[in-house]
Scaffold this active site. Structure first.
Site, PDB file in Angstrom:
ATOM      1  N   HIS A  34       0.842  -1.202   0.000  1.00  0.00           N
ATOM      2  CA  HIS A  34       0.000   0.000   0.000  1.00  0.00           C
ATOM      3  C   HIS A  34       0.875   1.249   0.000  1.00  0.00           C
ATOM      4  O   HIS A  34       2.009   1.219   0.455  1.00  0.00           O
ATOM      5  CB  HIS A  34      -0.835   0.084   1.290  1.00  0.00           C
ATOM      6  CG  HIS A  34      -1.729  -1.072   1.544  1.00  0.00           C
ATOM      7  ND1 HIS A  34      -3.074  -1.040   1.292  1.00  0.00           N
ATOM      8  CD2 HIS A  34      -1.478  -2.293   2.074  1.00  0.00           C
ATOM      9  CE1 HIS A  34      -3.623  -2.194   1.648  1.00  0.00           C
ATOM     10  NE2 HIS A  34      -2.673  -2.979   2.127  1.00  0.00           N
TER      11      HIS A  34
ATOM     12  N   THR B  40       0.500   4.951   1.903  1.00  0.00           N
ATOM     13  CA  THR B  40      -0.332   5.524   2.964  1.00  0.00           C
ATOM     14  C   THR B  40      -1.214   6.649   2.447  1.00  0.00           C
ATOM     15  O   THR B  40      -2.274   6.921   3.005  1.00  0.00           O
ATOM     16  CB  THR B  40       0.558   6.072   4.094  1.00  0.00           C
ATOM     17  OG1 THR B  40       1.484   7.012   3.516  1.00  0.00           O
ATOM     18  CG2 THR B  40       1.302   4.944   4.802  1.00  0.00           C
TER      19      THR B  40
ATOM     20  N   GLU C 213       2.320  -1.099   4.524  1.00  0.00           N
ATOM     21  CA  GLU C 213       2.094   0.286   4.112  1.00  0.00           C
ATOM     22  C   GLU C 213       3.441   0.963   3.869  1.00  0.00           C
ATOM     23  O   GLU C 213       4.388   0.789   4.654  1.00  0.00           O
ATOM     24  CB  GLU C 213       1.348   1.064   5.214  1.00  0.00           C
ATOM     25  CG  GLU C 213      -0.094   0.640   5.425  1.00  0.00           C
ATOM     26  CD  GLU C 213      -1.063   1.328   4.470  1.00  0.00           C
ATOM     27  OE1 GLU C 213      -0.614   2.150   3.647  1.00  0.00           O
ATOM     28  OE2 GLU C 213      -2.277   1.028   4.550  1.00  0.00           O
TER      29      GLU C 213
ATOM     30  N   HIS D 246      -2.455  -2.967  -3.600  1.00  0.00           N
ATOM     31  CA  HIS D 246      -3.837  -2.837  -3.150  1.00  0.00           C
ATOM     32  C   HIS D 246      -4.782  -2.627  -4.336  1.00  0.00           C
ATOM     33  O   HIS D 246      -5.865  -3.205  -4.410  1.00  0.00           O
ATOM     34  CB  HIS D 246      -3.936  -1.676  -2.159  1.00  0.00           C
ATOM     35  CG  HIS D 246      -5.164  -1.690  -1.318  1.00  0.00           C
ATOM     36  ND1 HIS D 246      -5.462  -0.676  -0.436  1.00  0.00           N
ATOM     37  CD2 HIS D 246      -6.180  -2.590  -1.217  1.00  0.00           C
ATOM     38  CE1 HIS D 246      -6.614  -0.966   0.155  1.00  0.00           C
ATOM     39  NE2 HIS D 246      -7.063  -2.107  -0.286  1.00  0.00           N
TER      40      HIS D 246
ATOM     41  N   ASP E 151      -3.503   2.661  -4.919  1.00  0.00           N
ATOM     42  CA  ASP E 151      -2.178   2.487  -4.327  1.00  0.00           C
ATOM     43  C   ASP E 151      -1.632   1.068  -4.552  1.00  0.00           C
ATOM     44  O   ASP E 151      -2.421   0.143  -4.735  1.00  0.00           O
ATOM     45  CB  ASP E 151      -2.220   2.817  -2.817  1.00  0.00           C
ATOM     46  CG  ASP E 151      -3.102   1.875  -2.001  1.00  0.00           C
ATOM     47  OD1 ASP E 151      -4.243   1.615  -2.416  1.00  0.00           O
ATOM     48  OD2 ASP E 151      -2.628   1.380  -0.970  1.00  0.00           O
TER      49      ASP E 151
HETATM   50 ZN   LIG Z   1      -4.076   0.590   0.418  1.00  0.00          ZN
END
Ligand SMILES: [Zn+2]
Length: 255
Positions: A54, A56, A121, A159, A169
């Site tokens: 991911h 953020t 993340e 993601h 993302d």
């Molecule tokens: Zn994400």
């Protein structure tokens, strides 16, 4: 007869001591009270088969730590790891636990992504390039997690790949080719060949794992991942000849 009386006592004391030493940092393992606990030594951890990356999409690590550890305005979220732009790796949730990072979506036959994945993340506002030290930290972490949890190194996705209608993302700027050169994720071979006549790109997309409920959104996710291109919200995103070569290279069976 003292030995006969002592033994059960020792049996009771030993687990009590272990429990006292471990309760401070971890909950006691859950056992079913309706069964007799006769532990076997023959097991390992199960759970994650996939790693989801991911961005953020926030301004700072501290803000993301607050979001991922707090109540969050739009509902609580978390991830197993957060990597700062300086390469610092934070762990927020134990790998054996289910972090709340993926939300709705699917990948291949997997429909509960939080159940099946480790979430990482990366501190990134959604537009900036990823830093070298952040990328290097990610590679070190992936090597560690994949080895310990027996996750295939190819099973690293973004993601947006699993939720193309909702997410973008880690973004078109994430260096997937470089990640593959470091040993993780999927990437086509150099100079992929033309697909044969009758090649169906949608079967290839499904074979890779992409959800196809919204095919245009799936194309946009594919472009972010494999072409480094952001189509925005374009309703006209479509495959070109280079996409078809990449899809054929990714989806055809390996010898
Ligand atoms: Zn994400």
């Amino acid at each position: 007869m003292p030995a006969w009386h002592d033994r059960p006592m020792r049996r009771l004391l030993a687990p009590a001591i272990v429990l006292a030493l471990t309760t401070a940092c971890a909950p006691a393992p859950v056992r079913n009270p309706m069964a007799t606990w006769v532990p076997s030594k023959n097991f390992d951890q199960r759970g994650a088969v996939l790693i989801v990356l991911h961005a953020t999409e926030q301004g700072s690590v501290q803000k993301s730590l607050d979001t991922l550890r707090g109540d969050n305005g739009r509902g609580p979220v978390s991830a197993h790891y957060l990597i700062g732009r300086d390469g610092h790796i934070y762990q927020l949730v134990a790998e054996s636990a289910r972090a709340w990072h993926a939300g709705g979506g699917s990948w291949g036959t997997i429909t509960d992504l939080n159940d099946a994945s480790i979430g990482i993340e990366l501190d990134n506002d959604g537009h900036a390039d990823y830093t070298d030290v952040q990328f290097d930290a990610l590679v070190r972490l992936l090597a560690d997690v994949c080895a310990r949890r027996h996750i295939p190194r190819s099973q690293v996705i973004g993601h947006a790949d699993l939720a193309p209608t909702r997410k973008t993302d880690p973004g078109a700027q994430f260096p997937w080719q470089r990640l593959h050169a470091a040993g993780f994720g999927r990437w086509p071979e150099d100079a992929p060949a033309d697909p044969p006549p009758g090649f169906d790109p949608w079967i290839a997309m499904a074979a890779i794992g992409y959800p196809l409920k919204d095919r245009v959104a799936a194309v946009r996710a594919f472009h972010r991942h494999f072409r480094g291109r952001d189509d925005g919200d374009s309703p006209d995103a479509a495959f070109d000849d280079d996409d078809l070569r990449i899809l054929y290279a990714l989806a055809r069976p390996k010898n």
